[in-house]
Write a protein that holds these residues in place. Sequence first.
Motif, PDB file in Angstrom:
ATOM      1  N   VAL A 195       0.816  -1.230   0.000  1.00  0.00           N
ATOM      2  CA  VAL A 195       0.000   0.000   0.000  1.00  0.00           C
ATOM      3  C   VAL A 195       0.848   1.278   0.000  1.00  0.00           C
ATOM      4  O   VAL A 195       0.461   2.277  -0.623  1.00  0.00           O
ATOM      5  N   SER A 196       2.004   1.258   0.636  1.00  0.00           N
ATOM      6  CA  SER A 196       2.802   2.498   0.661  1.00  0.00           C
ATOM      7  C   SER A 196       3.302   2.858  -0.738  1.00  0.00           C
ATOM      8  O   SER A 196       3.325   4.034  -1.105  1.00  0.00           O
ATOM      9  N   ALA A 197       3.683   1.847  -1.526  1.00  0.00           N
ATOM     10  CA  ALA A 197       4.171   2.121  -2.892  1.00  0.00           C
ATOM     11  C   ALA A 197       3.046   2.686  -3.760  1.00  0.00           C
ATOM     12  O   ALA A 197       3.222   3.688  -4.464  1.00  0.00           O
ATOM     13  N   VAL A 198       1.870   2.071  -3.679  1.00  0.00           N
ATOM     14  CA  VAL A 198       0.757   2.535  -4.519  1.00  0.00           C
ATOM     15  C   VAL A 198       0.312   3.934  -4.090  1.00  0.00           C
ATOM     16  O   VAL A 198       0.069   4.820  -4.926  1.00  0.00           O
ATOM     17  N   SER A 199       0.250   4.172  -2.773  1.00  0.00           N
ATOM     18  CA  SER A 199      -0.268   5.464  -2.315  1.00  0.00           C
ATOM     19  C   SER A 199       0.750   6.597  -2.476  1.00  0.00           C
ATOM     20  O   SER A 199       0.413   7.759  -2.265  1.00  0.00           O
ATOM     21  N   PRO A 252       1.446   9.994  -7.446  1.00  0.00           N
ATOM     22  CA  PRO A 252       0.637  11.214  -7.450  1.00  0.00           C
ATOM     23  C   PRO A 252      -0.736  11.052  -8.103  1.00  0.00           C
ATOM     24  O   PRO A 252      -1.727  11.600  -7.603  1.00  0.00           O
ATOM     25  N   GLU A 253      -0.827  10.277  -9.197  1.00  0.00           N
ATOM     26  CA  GLU A 253      -2.129  10.104  -9.878  1.00  0.00           C
ATOM     27  C   GLU A 253      -3.115   9.352  -8.975  1.00  0.00           C
ATOM     28  O   GLU A 253      -4.320   9.606  -9.026  1.00  0.00           O
ATOM     29  N   VAL A 254      -2.603   8.426  -8.172  1.00  0.00           N
ATOM     30  CA  VAL A 254      -3.463   7.712  -7.212  1.00  0.00           C
ATOM     31  C   VAL A 254      -3.959   8.699  -6.160  1.00  0.00           C
ATOM     32  O   VAL A 254      -5.146   8.758  -5.837  1.00  0.00           O
ATOM     33  N   ARG A 255      -3.063   9.513  -5.655  1.00  0.00           N
ATOM     34  CA  ARG A 255      -3.443  10.470  -4.599  1.00  0.00           C
ATOM     35  C   ARG A 255      -4.463  11.484  -5.129  1.00  0.00           C
ATOM     36  O   ARG A 255      -5.416  11.835  -4.444  1.00  0.00           O
ATOM     37  N   ALA A 256      -4.255  11.958  -6.362  1.00  0.00           N
ATOM     38  CA  ALA A 256      -5.188  12.947  -6.931  1.00  0.00           C
ATOM     39  C   ALA A 256      -6.585  12.347  -7.020  1.00  0.00           C
ATOM     40  O   ALA A 256      -7.581  12.966  -6.638  1.00  0.00           O
ATOM     41  N   ARG A 307       7.565  10.127   1.376  1.00  0.00           N
ATOM     42  CA  ARG A 307       7.194  10.291  -0.031  1.00  0.00           C
ATOM     43  C   ARG A 307       7.076  11.783  -0.371  1.00  0.00           C
ATOM     44  O   ARG A 307       6.851  12.616   0.511  1.00  0.00           O
ATOM     45  N   LYS A 308       7.174  12.068  -1.677  1.00  0.00           N
ATOM     46  CA  LYS A 308       7.161  13.478  -2.133  1.00  0.00           C
ATOM     47  C   LYS A 308       5.769  14.090  -2.047  1.00  0.00           C
ATOM     48  O   LYS A 308       5.590  15.212  -1.587  1.00  0.00           O
ATOM     49  N   LYS A 322       2.300  13.865   7.873  1.00  0.00           N
ATOM     50  CA  LYS A 322       2.907  15.036   8.528  1.00  0.00           C
ATOM     51  C   LYS A 322       1.841  15.699   9.398  1.00  0.00           C
ATOM     52  O   LYS A 322       0.682  15.777   9.000  1.00  0.00           O
ATOM     53  N   LYS A 323       2.260  16.192  10.545  1.00  0.00           N
ATOM     54  CA  LYS A 323       1.327  16.943  11.395  1.00  0.00           C
ATOM     55  C   LYS A 323       1.100  18.324  10.773  1.00  0.00           C
ATOM     56  O   LYS A 323       2.066  18.996  10.406  1.00  0.00           O
TER      57      LYS A 323
END
Length: 233
Positions: free
Chosen positions: A103-107, A110-114, A194-195, A200-201
């Motif tokens: 899951v960390s690699a997929v998430s 950037p296109e997945v996050r968008a 990740r970029k 992050k808080k």
Amino acid sequence: MSPDAPAPVIVAIDGPSGTGKSSTSRAVATKLGLSYLDTGAQYRAITWWMLTHGVDVEDAAAVAAVADRPEILSGTDPTDPTITVDGTDASGPIRTQEVTAAVSAVSAVPEVRARITELQRAIAAGAPTGIVVEGRDIGTTVLPDADLKIFLTASPEARAARRGGELKGNGDQAVDLDATREALLKRDAADAGRKTSPLKKADDAVEVDTTELTLEQVVECVVTLVEEKQQVR
Ligand SMILES: Nc1ncnc2c1ncn2[C@@H]1O[C@H](COP(=O)(O)OP(=O)(O)O)[C@@H](O)[C@H]1O
Ligand SMILES: Nc1ccn([C@H]2C[C@H](O)[C@@H](COP(=O)(O)OP(=O)(O)O)O2)c(=O)n1
């Protein structure tokens, strides 16, 4: 909405794995009559789809190319949260070790996050009384104007013990707490490193260290903070 109904309240709860985000968010939403969204479940669901469709999850371009294909639907009742992928109940398969490891690699793509961020904002905007949304980047990226932002933390030992307790509850007798702790820390490092939209808080989040608190105490603390916000609005 009737003229004197209170405006919907938006609560963002972020933090690393095993800090109590899901349990706290569900209990707070239930107590306050709000909707609930587990954004980790959405990232797990898209990861499960990639794995079952033969996509190499380490190949970011391959993941990006199909990021808009799965249809992911989240049910937001805190007493019965659901998740389906292309109409199939995914609540079981998204919790397997195979999905957790990928899951960390997929998430990080950037296109997945968008794609997932857009879904999350639409769900939050449609919640009639408000919503508790939990994840990694809710206060920083998804809902930066949330009424209340909480960042949960706990020691790695406490988090490993909690996850170990869950694995035992699932019938796994030989839970190795050191290995559980290492796996948690590895995922935290990937999620925070990740970029795009790292764990992050948010600057304006309230940090709650849950190491020495019971779940009930954490829930009480967050409920009080939400009620304080509602009074000043
Ligand atoms: N304050 C707490 N003290 C002890 N156990 C807790 C506490 N908060 C949560 N737990 C337990 O720890 C486990 C992980 O909690 P969960 O809510 O899934 O964390 P997260 O969503 O942050 O990964 C669950 O079994 C939960 O019941
Ligand atoms: N808002 C979010 C929520 C989760 N993720 C990613 C990173 C996490 O390691 C995975 C899984 O999240 P989940 O909340 O299910 O993780 P745990 O309950 O801590 O095991 O999804 C994310 O990148 N952004």
